[in-house]
Design a protein around this motif. Structure first.
Motif, mmCIF file in Angstrom:
data_model
loop_
_atom_site.group_PDB
_atom_site.id
_atom_site.type_symbol
_atom_site.label_atom_id
_atom_site.label_comp_id
_atom_site.label_asym_id
_atom_site.label_seq_id
_atom_site.Cartn_x
_atom_site.Cartn_y
_atom_site.Cartn_z
ATOM 1 N N MET A 2 -13.669 -51.705 -33.366
ATOM 2 C CA MET A 2 -14.090 -52.395 -34.558
ATOM 3 C C MET A 2 -15.238 -53.318 -34.158
ATOM 4 S SD MET A 2 -11.535 -54.572 -37.000
ATOM 5 C CE MET A 2 -10.860 -53.255 -37.972
ATOM 6 N N TYR A 3 -16.148 -53.552 -35.076
ATOM 7 C CA TYR A 3 -17.309 -54.374 -34.771
ATOM 8 C C TYR A 3 -17.584 -55.379 -35.875
ATOM 9 C CZ TYR A 3 -18.316 -50.466 -31.640
ATOM 10 O OH TYR A 3 -18.234 -49.477 -30.686
ATOM 11 N N ILE A 4 -18.162 -56.489 -35.462
ATOM 12 C CA ILE A 4 -18.772 -57.441 -36.381
ATOM 13 C C ILE A 4 -20.258 -57.387 -36.074
ATOM 14 C CG2 ILE A 4 -19.027 -59.855 -37.024
ATOM 15 C CD1 ILE A 4 -16.085 -60.216 -36.206
ATOM 16 N N VAL A 5 -21.060 -57.162 -37.092
ATOM 17 C CA VAL A 5 -22.506 -57.115 -36.932
ATOM 18 C C VAL A 5 -23.078 -58.366 -37.584
ATOM 19 C CG1 VAL A 5 -24.626 -55.844 -37.416
ATOM 20 C CG2 VAL A 5 -22.484 -54.590 -36.998
ATOM 21 N N LEU A 6 -23.776 -59.166 -36.774
ATOM 22 C CA LEU A 6 -24.451 -60.347 -37.280
ATOM 23 C C LEU A 6 -25.922 -59.997 -37.439
ATOM 24 C CD1 LEU A 6 -22.815 -63.017 -34.961
ATOM 25 C CD2 LEU A 6 -22.171 -62.400 -37.297
ATOM 26 N N LEU A 7 -26.346 -59.933 -38.667
ATOM 27 C CA LEU A 7 -27.718 -59.574 -38.993
ATOM 28 C C LEU A 7 -28.465 -60.875 -39.279
ATOM 29 C CD1 LEU A 7 -28.566 -56.719 -41.413
ATOM 30 C CD2 LEU A 7 -29.745 -58.890 -41.586
ATOM 31 N N ARG A 21 -23.661 -62.035 -47.334
ATOM 32 C CA ARG A 21 -24.689 -62.941 -46.815
ATOM 33 C C ARG A 21 -24.084 -64.065 -45.997
ATOM 34 N NH1 ARG A 21 -30.049 -64.204 -50.251
ATOM 35 N NH2 ARG A 21 -30.957 -62.174 -49.894
ATOM 36 N N ARG A 22 -24.802 -64.443 -44.971
ATOM 37 C CA ARG A 22 -24.427 -65.603 -44.169
ATOM 38 C C ARG A 22 -24.867 -66.873 -44.891
ATOM 39 N NH1 ARG A 22 -26.800 -64.261 -38.336
ATOM 40 N NH2 ARG A 22 -26.208 -66.420 -38.000
ATOM 41 N N ASP A 23 -24.266 -67.977 -44.523
ATOM 42 C CA ASP A 23 -24.606 -69.285 -45.090
ATOM 43 C C ASP A 23 -26.081 -69.579 -44.893
ATOM 44 O OD1 ASP A 23 -24.034 -71.688 -46.358
ATOM 45 O OD2 ASP A 23 -23.531 -72.700 -44.484
ATOM 46 N N ARG A 24 -26.691 -70.243 -45.845
ATOM 47 C CA ARG A 24 -28.090 -70.669 -45.834
ATOM 48 C C ARG A 24 -29.061 -69.487 -45.787
ATOM 49 N NH1 ARG A 24 -28.262 -74.478 -40.970
ATOM 50 N NH2 ARG A 24 -26.871 -72.876 -40.250
ATOM 51 N N HIS A 25 -28.626 -68.320 -46.194
ATOM 52 C CA HIS A 25 -29.476 -67.122 -46.243
ATOM 53 C C HIS A 25 -30.144 -66.813 -44.908
ATOM 54 C CE1 HIS A 25 -28.804 -66.875 -50.515
ATOM 55 N NE2 HIS A 25 -29.120 -68.145 -50.616
ATOM 56 N N LEU A 26 -29.385 -67.016 -43.827
ATOM 57 C CA LEU A 26 -29.892 -66.694 -42.492
ATOM 58 C C LEU A 26 -29.872 -65.202 -42.224
ATOM 59 C CD1 LEU A 26 -28.087 -69.447 -40.401
ATOM 60 C CD2 LEU A 26 -30.483 -69.401 -41.090
ATOM 61 N N GLY A 27 -29.024 -64.505 -42.924
ATOM 62 C CA GLY A 27 -28.845 -63.076 -42.689
ATOM 63 C C GLY A 27 -27.563 -62.605 -43.332
ATOM 64 N N GLU A 28 -26.885 -61.676 -42.652
ATOM 65 C CA GLU A 28 -25.675 -61.092 -43.218
ATOM 66 C C GLU A 28 -24.647 -60.848 -42.128
ATOM 67 O OE1 GLU A 28 -26.739 -57.578 -45.471
ATOM 68 O OE2 GLU A 28 -28.624 -58.522 -46.033
ATOM 69 N N VAL A 51 -26.473 -45.758 -37.007
ATOM 70 C CA VAL A 51 -26.354 -46.154 -38.413
ATOM 71 C C VAL A 51 -27.218 -47.388 -38.688
ATOM 72 C CG1 VAL A 51 -24.755 -47.113 -40.140
ATOM 73 C CG2 VAL A 51 -24.080 -45.121 -38.777
ATOM 74 N N LEU A 52 -27.114 -48.391 -37.828
ATOM 75 C CA LEU A 52 -27.887 -49.619 -38.029
ATOM 76 C C LEU A 52 -29.382 -49.359 -37.969
ATOM 77 C CD1 LEU A 52 -25.776 -52.150 -35.927
ATOM 78 C CD2 LEU A 52 -25.782 -51.853 -38.421
ATOM 79 N N ALA A 53 -29.789 -48.406 -37.154
ATOM 80 C CA ALA A 53 -31.220 -48.094 -37.020
ATOM 81 C C ALA A 53 -31.814 -47.532 -38.307
ATOM 82 C CB ALA A 53 -31.432 -47.116 -35.865
ATOM 83 N N GLU A 93 -27.003 -58.349 -33.990
ATOM 84 C CA GLU A 93 -26.130 -58.628 -32.852
ATOM 85 C C GLU A 93 -24.796 -57.966 -33.160
ATOM 86 O OE1 GLU A 93 -23.887 -62.309 -30.562
ATOM 87 O OE2 GLU A 93 -25.340 -62.750 -32.131
ATOM 88 N N VAL A 94 -24.342 -57.128 -32.250
ATOM 89 C CA VAL A 94 -23.102 -56.388 -32.460
ATOM 90 C C VAL A 94 -22.032 -56.956 -31.529
ATOM 91 C CG1 VAL A 94 -21.984 -54.124 -32.348
ATOM 92 C CG2 VAL A 94 -24.367 -54.314 -33.119
ATOM 93 N N VAL A 95 -20.904 -57.351 -32.119
ATOM 94 C CA VAL A 95 -19.779 -57.886 -31.371
ATOM 95 C C VAL A 95 -18.629 -56.895 -31.519
ATOM 96 C CG1 VAL A 95 -18.155 -59.803 -31.144
ATOM 97 C CG2 VAL A 95 -20.529 -60.241 -31.849
ATOM 98 N N GLU A 96 -18.206 -56.321 -30.413
ATOM 99 C CA GLU A 96 -17.081 -55.388 -30.440
ATOM 100 C C GLU A 96 -15.797 -56.169 -30.168
ATOM 101 O OE1 GLU A 96 -15.592 -51.173 -28.471
ATOM 102 O OE2 GLU A 96 -17.356 -52.173 -27.671
ATOM 103 N N PHE A 97 -14.733 -55.817 -30.888
ATOM 104 C CA PHE A 97 -13.446 -56.452 -30.619
ATOM 105 C C PHE A 97 -12.318 -55.504 -30.972
ATOM 106 C CE2 PHE A 97 -13.809 -57.189 -35.096
ATOM 107 C CZ PHE A 97 -12.521 -57.372 -35.580
ATOM 108 N N ALA A 98 -11.180 -55.738 -30.334
ATOM 109 C CA ALA A 98 -9.963 -54.988 -30.642
ATOM 110 C C ALA A 98 -9.003 -55.963 -31.313
ATOM 111 C CB ALA A 98 -9.351 -54.423 -29.366
#
Length: 99
Positions: A1-6, A40-47, A62-64, A77-82
């Protein structure tokens, strides 16, 4: 599973111009059952995007295809976690076999 910080790397007017295409791209990823949540992230920094389990190479591919990536308007930024604990609603996702 991943969290993608855009994180947006362009001025907001440029981002806003591309958001309709980005929204269509997001909708396709949900249709393909790749993504679980986005917003969306706070303050419209990204998603932030939370994905289903999948091979990292597949996620990168997919992200590309995101219009924001194609036009170099965002950094990913991709964060992988279990997940070791989940709410009842997410147990099937936690137990899903990576695609």
């Amino acid at each position: 599973m991943y969290i993608v910080l855009l994180t947006y790397t362009a001025p907001l007017p440029e981002i806003d111009y591309e958001l309709p295409d980005h929204a269509e791209w997001l909708a396709r990823q949900f249709e393909h059952d790749y993504f679980l949540a986005s917003g969306r992230r706070d303050r419209h920094l990204g998603e932030v995007i939370i994905t289903r389990p999948m091979a990292r190479g597949k996620l990168d591919a997919v992200l590309a295809t995101d219009p924001l990536a194609l036009k170099h308007l965002a950094h990913y930024e991709v964060v992988e976690f279990a997940a070791t604990k989940t709410a009842a609603e997410l147990r099937t996702v936690n137990e899903a076999i990576a695609r």
